[in-house]
Design a protein around this motif. Structure first.
Motif, mmCIF file in Angstrom:
data_model
loop_
_atom_site.group_PDB
_atom_site.id
_atom_site.type_symbol
_atom_site.label_atom_id
_atom_site.label_comp_id
_atom_site.label_asym_id
_atom_site.label_seq_id
_atom_site.Cartn_x
_atom_site.Cartn_y
_atom_site.Cartn_z
ATOM 1 N N ARG A 63 7.507 -19.773 -26.364
ATOM 2 C CA ARG A 63 6.631 -18.644 -26.681
ATOM 3 C C ARG A 63 5.225 -19.147 -26.977
ATOM 4 O O ARG A 63 5.037 -20.287 -27.388
ATOM 5 N N PHE A 64 4.249 -18.268 -26.768
ATOM 6 C CA PHE A 64 2.862 -18.655 -27.031
ATOM 7 C C PHE A 64 2.669 -19.127 -28.464
ATOM 8 O O PHE A 64 1.955 -20.099 -28.717
ATOM 9 N N LYS A 65 3.337 -18.503 -29.431
ATOM 10 C CA LYS A 65 3.146 -18.859 -30.834
ATOM 11 C C LYS A 65 3.586 -20.292 -31.143
ATOM 12 O O LYS A 65 3.186 -20.847 -32.159
ATOM 13 N N ASP A 66 4.395 -20.878 -30.264
ATOM 14 C CA ASP A 66 4.904 -22.233 -30.480
ATOM 15 C C ASP A 66 4.099 -23.292 -29.742
ATOM 16 O O ASP A 66 4.527 -24.439 -29.658
ATOM 17 N N THR A 67 2.958 -22.904 -29.194
ATOM 18 C CA THR A 67 2.145 -23.847 -28.436
ATOM 19 C C THR A 67 0.787 -24.044 -29.105
ATOM 20 O O THR A 67 0.267 -23.127 -29.747
ATOM 21 N N PRO A 68 0.221 -25.235 -28.969
ATOM 22 C CA PRO A 68 -1.088 -25.508 -29.580
ATOM 23 C C PRO A 68 -2.175 -24.605 -29.006
ATOM 24 O O PRO A 68 -2.167 -24.276 -27.821
ATOM 25 N N GLY A 69 -3.103 -24.199 -29.862
ATOM 26 C CA GLY A 69 -4.267 -23.445 -29.418
ATOM 27 C C GLY A 69 -4.059 -21.965 -29.243
ATOM 28 O O GLY A 69 -4.954 -21.269 -28.778
ATOM 29 N N CYS A 70 -2.893 -21.464 -29.572
ATOM 30 C CA CYS A 70 -2.639 -20.034 -29.363
ATOM 31 C C CYS A 70 -2.722 -19.234 -30.657
ATOM 32 O O CYS A 70 -2.413 -18.048 -30.668
ATOM 33 N N GLY A 71 -3.149 -19.867 -31.752
ATOM 34 C CA GLY A 71 -3.274 -19.178 -33.027
ATOM 35 C C GLY A 71 -4.309 -18.083 -33.025
ATOM 36 O O GLY A 71 -4.285 -17.185 -33.868
ATOM 37 N N GLU A 72 -5.238 -18.134 -32.079
ATOM 38 C CA GLU A 72 -6.298 -17.121 -31.988
ATOM 39 C C GLU A 72 -5.848 -15.879 -31.216
ATOM 40 O O GLU A 72 -6.555 -14.884 -31.168
ATOM 41 N N MET A 73 -4.671 -15.950 -30.608
ATOM 42 C CA MET A 73 -4.160 -14.806 -29.840
ATOM 43 C C MET A 73 -3.831 -13.658 -30.783
ATOM 44 O O MET A 73 -3.460 -13.882 -31.936
ATOM 45 N N PRO A 74 -3.908 -12.429 -30.297
ATOM 46 C CA PRO A 74 -3.437 -11.302 -31.103
ATOM 47 C C PRO A 74 -1.967 -11.524 -31.495
ATOM 48 O O PRO A 74 -1.170 -12.023 -30.690
ATOM 49 N N VAL A 75 -1.617 -11.174 -32.711
ATOM 50 C CA VAL A 75 -0.259 -11.381 -33.223
ATOM 51 C C VAL A 75 0.778 -10.746 -32.301
ATOM 52 O O VAL A 75 1.838 -11.319 -32.053
ATOM 53 N N ALA A 76 0.476 -9.576 -31.760
ATOM 54 C CA ALA A 76 1.415 -8.873 -30.878
ATOM 55 C C ALA A 76 1.728 -9.663 -29.608
ATOM 56 O O ALA A 76 2.788 -9.483 -29.013
#
Length: 140
Positions: free
Chosen positions: A34-47
């Protein structure tokens, strides 16, 4: 060349699509990230963070892979330019795969014996991915 594998892009429903493909083809995911488990994706919308960054499902001797396409990338549109062709090992397997992939989709060409010596049919599945199922009869 070692292999050519298929990589499918979806507009946020990769998990649903790949669970469907897993139900048709069987097997287990080699990867589901999932995106949440990859580096640099913390800026993505939570949804969007639970969306699929990469999934891989072995199918035959190949790997079917996919991802959710997230903005700012352009949305996925499907057309008639590409089909995934499966060469079945038996008539029974061809019928099973055809029926499974057709569930909720559209049969473009029924699975029938063709003049070239094969059982062949075409489907657009419920995710608008086009498939061709082919089983070559023995030529003796």
């Amino acid at each position: 060349m070692k292999a050519i594998n298929t990589y499918l892009n979806f507009n946020g429903n990769t998990e649903e699509a790949f669970n469907f493909y897993k139900s048709v083809f069987g097997g287990e995911f080699l990867t589901l990230q999932r995106f949440k488990d990859t580096p640099g994706c913390g800026e993505m919308p939570v949804a969007d963070q639970d969306k699929i960054m990469h999934v891989a499902l072995p199918v035959g001797g190949n790997i079917l892979m996919g991802t959710d396409v997230m903005p700012p990338m352009p949305a996925v549109t499907y057309g008639t330019g590409i089909s995934i062709c499966i060469d079945a090992e038996s008539e029974t397997e061809a019928q099973h795969l055809f029926g499974g992939l057709a569930a909720g989709g559209r049969v473009e060409m029924p699975l029938e014996k063709m003049f070239w010596g094969a059982l062949f049919g075409m489907i657009t599945d419920k995710f608008d991915v086009q498939w061709m199922i082919n089983y070559e009869y023995d030529r003796k």
